[in-house]
Design an enzyme around this catalytic site. Sequence first.
Site, PDB file in Angstrom:
ATOM      1  N   TYR A  33      54.093  44.941 -97.872  1.00  0.00           N
ATOM      2  CA  TYR A  33      53.341  44.922 -99.187  1.00  0.00           C
ATOM      3  C   TYR A  33      51.882  44.431 -98.807  1.00  0.00           C
ATOM      4  O   TYR A  33      51.198  44.146 -97.803  1.00  0.00           O
ATOM      5  CB  TYR A  33      53.726  43.770 -99.736  1.00  0.00           C
ATOM      6  CG  TYR A  33      53.812  42.438 -99.722  1.00  0.00           C
ATOM      7  CD1 TYR A  33      54.271  41.408 -98.423  1.00  0.00           C
ATOM      8  CD2 TYR A  33      52.245  41.746 -99.664  1.00  0.00           C
ATOM      9  CE1 TYR A  33      53.267  40.605 -98.178  1.00  0.00           C
ATOM     10  CE2 TYR A  33      52.086  40.012-100.067  1.00  0.00           C
ATOM     11  CZ  TYR A  33      52.620  39.500 -99.179  1.00  0.00           C
ATOM     12  OH  TYR A  33      52.482  38.867 -98.600  1.00  0.00           O
ATOM     13  N   ARG A  52      45.550  48.204 -93.402  1.00  0.00           N
ATOM     14  CA  ARG A  52      46.506  47.106 -93.355  1.00  0.00           C
ATOM     15  C   ARG A  52      47.382  47.353 -93.541  1.00  0.00           C
ATOM     16  O   ARG A  52      48.776  47.162 -92.285  1.00  0.00           O
ATOM     17  CB  ARG A  52      45.518  45.743 -93.295  1.00  0.00           C
ATOM     18  CG  ARG A  52      46.974  44.722 -93.091  1.00  0.00           C
ATOM     19  CD  ARG A  52      46.422  43.570 -93.684  1.00  0.00           C
ATOM     20  NE  ARG A  52      46.804  43.346 -94.792  1.00  0.00           N
ATOM     21  CZ  ARG A  52      45.935  42.025 -95.771  1.00  0.00           C
ATOM     22  NH1 ARG A  52      45.404  41.086 -95.049  1.00  0.00           N
ATOM     23  NH2 ARG A  52      45.989  42.385 -96.957  1.00  0.00           N
ATOM     24  N   ARG A 100      74.616  49.469 -95.852  1.00  0.00           N
ATOM     25  CA  ARG A 100      74.215  48.212 -95.904  1.00  0.00           C
ATOM     26  C   ARG A 100      74.307  47.807 -93.872  1.00  0.00           C
ATOM     27  O   ARG A 100      75.590  47.417 -93.511  1.00  0.00           O
ATOM     28  CB  ARG A 100      74.320  46.938 -96.551  1.00  0.00           C
ATOM     29  CG  ARG A 100      74.228  45.419 -95.798  1.00  0.00           C
ATOM     30  CD  ARG A 100      74.222  44.150 -96.379  1.00  0.00           C
ATOM     31  NE  ARG A 100      73.421  43.055 -95.906  1.00  0.00           N
ATOM     32  CZ  ARG A 100      73.508  42.492 -94.724  1.00  0.00           C
ATOM     33  NH1 ARG A 100      75.135  42.880 -94.312  1.00  0.00           N
ATOM     34  NH2 ARG A 100      73.394  41.485 -94.058  1.00  0.00           N
ATOM     35  N   HIS A 102      72.960  46.630 -89.861  1.00  0.00           N
ATOM     36  CA  HIS A 102      70.807  46.556 -89.818  1.00  0.00           C
ATOM     37  C   HIS A 102      70.165  47.406 -88.958  1.00  0.00           C
ATOM     38  O   HIS A 102      69.263  47.770 -89.377  1.00  0.00           O
ATOM     39  CB  HIS A 102      71.936  45.366 -88.561  1.00  0.00           C
ATOM     40  CG  HIS A 102      71.781  44.476 -89.005  1.00  0.00           C
ATOM     41  ND1 HIS A 102      73.774  43.706 -90.338  1.00  0.00           N
ATOM     42  CD2 HIS A 102      71.576  42.670 -89.753  1.00  0.00           C
ATOM     43  CE1 HIS A 102      73.061  42.913 -90.549  1.00  0.00           C
ATOM     44  NE2 HIS A 102      72.078  41.709 -90.184  1.00  0.00           N
ATOM     45  N   LYS A 148      52.105  42.076 -92.175  1.00  0.00           N
ATOM     46  CA  LYS A 148      52.291  42.148 -93.448  1.00  0.00           C
ATOM     47  C   LYS A 148      53.488  42.161 -94.024  1.00  0.00           C
ATOM     48  O   LYS A 148      54.223  43.212 -95.032  1.00  0.00           O
ATOM     49  CB  LYS A 148      51.021  42.339 -94.620  1.00  0.00           C
ATOM     50  CG  LYS A 148      50.941  40.973 -96.145  1.00  0.00           C
ATOM     51  CD  LYS A 148      49.060  41.673 -96.307  1.00  0.00           C
ATOM     52  CE  LYS A 148      49.122  41.106 -97.819  1.00  0.00           C
ATOM     53  NZ  LYS A 148      49.860  39.704 -97.664  1.00  0.00           N
ATOM     54  N   GLU A 181      47.804  28.641 -90.137  1.00  0.00           N
ATOM     55  CA  GLU A 181      46.963  29.316 -91.843  1.00  0.00           C
ATOM     56  C   GLU A 181      47.766  28.966 -92.801  1.00  0.00           C
ATOM     57  O   GLU A 181      48.636  28.125 -92.952  1.00  0.00           O
ATOM     58  CB  GLU A 181      47.069  31.052 -91.711  1.00  0.00           C
ATOM     59  CG  GLU A 181      48.314  31.742 -91.661  1.00  0.00           C
ATOM     60  CD  GLU A 181      48.300  33.129 -91.475  1.00  0.00           C
ATOM     61  OE1 GLU A 181      47.403  34.549 -92.143  1.00  0.00           O
ATOM     62  OE2 GLU A 181      48.962  34.195 -91.297  1.00  0.00           O
ATOM     63  N   LEU A 205      48.129  36.386 -90.153  1.00  0.00           N
ATOM     64  CA  LEU A 205      47.547  37.368 -91.229  1.00  0.00           C
ATOM     65  C   LEU A 205      46.001  38.250 -90.835  1.00  0.00           C
ATOM     66  O   LEU A 205      44.833  36.890 -91.102  1.00  0.00           O
ATOM     67  CB  LEU A 205      47.894  37.396 -92.450  1.00  0.00           C
ATOM     68  CG  LEU A 205      47.693  39.585 -93.499  1.00  0.00           C
ATOM     69  CD1 LEU A 205      49.065  40.070 -92.909  1.00  0.00           C
ATOM     70  CD2 LEU A 205      47.735  38.207 -95.114  1.00  0.00           C
TER      71      LEU A 205
HETATM   72  N1  PDD Z   1      47.988  36.669 -99.444  1.00  0.00           N
HETATM   73  N2  PDD Z   1      47.845  34.427 -95.269  1.00  0.00           N
HETATM   74  C1  PDD Z   1      49.132  34.696 -95.789  1.00  0.00           C
HETATM   75  C2  PDD Z   1      49.686  33.800 -94.994  1.00  0.00           C
HETATM   76  C3  PDD Z   1      48.419  35.640 -96.662  1.00  0.00           C
HETATM   77  O1  PDD Z   1      49.906  36.090 -96.978  1.00  0.00           O
HETATM   78  C4  PDD Z   1      47.444  36.092 -97.548  1.00  0.00           C
HETATM   79  C5  PDD Z   1      47.854  36.862 -98.995  1.00  0.00           C
HETATM   80  C6  PDD Z   1      46.452  35.866 -96.692  1.00  0.00           C
HETATM   81  C7  PDD Z   1      45.496  36.360 -96.680  1.00  0.00           C
HETATM   82  O2  PDD Z   1      44.724  37.753 -97.087  1.00  0.00           O
HETATM   83  P1  PDD Z   1      43.958  38.616 -97.675  1.00  0.00           P
HETATM   84  O3  PDD Z   1      42.497  38.160 -97.094  1.00  0.00           O
HETATM   85  O4  PDD Z   1      44.106  39.992 -96.843  1.00  0.00           O
HETATM   86  O5  PDD Z   1      44.643  38.631 -99.370  1.00  0.00           O
HETATM   87  C8  PDD Z   1      46.359  35.264 -95.708  1.00  0.00           C
HETATM   88  C9  PDD Z   1      48.559  37.241-100.970  1.00  0.00           C
HETATM   89  C10 PDD Z   1      48.068  37.639-101.524  1.00  0.00           C
HETATM   90  C11 PDD Z   1      50.086  36.827-101.557  1.00  0.00           C
HETATM   91  O6  PDD Z   1      50.947  36.886-100.599  1.00  0.00           O
HETATM   92  O7  PDD Z   1      50.231  37.689-102.000  1.00  0.00           O
END
Ligand code: PDD
Length: 280
Positions: A33, A52, A100, A102, A148, A181, A205
């Site tokens: 996503y 990304r 379904r 895997h 992501k 993070e 991320l």
């Molecule tokens: N989250 N780290 C994680 C684990 C994240 O899920 C996000 C963003 C960030 C910041 O990334 P960016 O600057 O690209 O938004 C860092 C999004 C916004 C979410 O899951 O809603």
Amino acid sequence: MPELAYVNGIFVELSEARIPIEDRGYQFADGVYEVIGTYNGRPFAMEEHLVRLQYSLDELAIRLNVSDYGIGRIVSAGIRRANFEETLVYIQITRGVAPRRHEFPSADVKPSIVMTFKSLERLPQEIYDKGVKLISFPDLRWGRCDIKSTALLANVLAKQQATKQGAFEALLVNTEGFITEGSSTSVFWVKQEKLFVTPSGKNILPSITRKILMEIAGELGIETCQFACRLEDLLKADEVILAGTTTEAVSVTEIDEKVIGTGSPGVMVKRIRRAFLNRC
Ligand code: PDD
């Protein structure tokens, strides 16, 4: 204005949007996503988000070419149709719908492409003026946090604990005691006027906001450094800053009830947030 969705080629009201139960996103979190916000009605850093997205798809061998499919054009069309003052765009691409099992389904199963378009409400100004509190929480995530992926259960559990304790965010700490993070944000810290981040790699991320803030710091002549930091050292920082698409740059004034720096937003966060907003 009703919230809008896009599902495999068709725009519908969000409340009308449906996906099949056997979508692999639903059953295995086998999908990726992106979250993009607009400023003055324009998607911010769209190119970086699309790059990304392609990276995440490629790493999971989900066969979709973001530019051939026209994801960027659909995002822009959705923003226009939804007609909010500012829009929060969510894009999710899964491996598709299949019985379904895997292992990957056959190559003729097409990825499911879903987007939602909602009104983007920015954080209250008070958050930026006063700063926020964090809790620390074990980083229970998998070994490919650079993708992501929609598999966010460990992030959900961390954020829920933060919410339960009245904190804004959970700061994730790995088994060696190093911070990675936030559950949905990147983390920066300041020591002797230098701006630090955790090293890039598979355990965090590649945040777009982090990348842009690092560029901005460079332009402002602020020295930046990637450094693995233990939680106990972070508590001694002059400033701690959270960053992300919906967070922008927020000062952290407390972690696990210990005061950071002066206990109110410092010079660095104000400087980089101002420069960031000038760029949006
Ligand atoms: N989250 N780290 C994680 C684990 C994240 O899920 C996000 C963003 C960030 C910041 O990334 P960016 O600057 O690209 O938004 C860092 C999004 C916004 C979410 O899951 O809603």
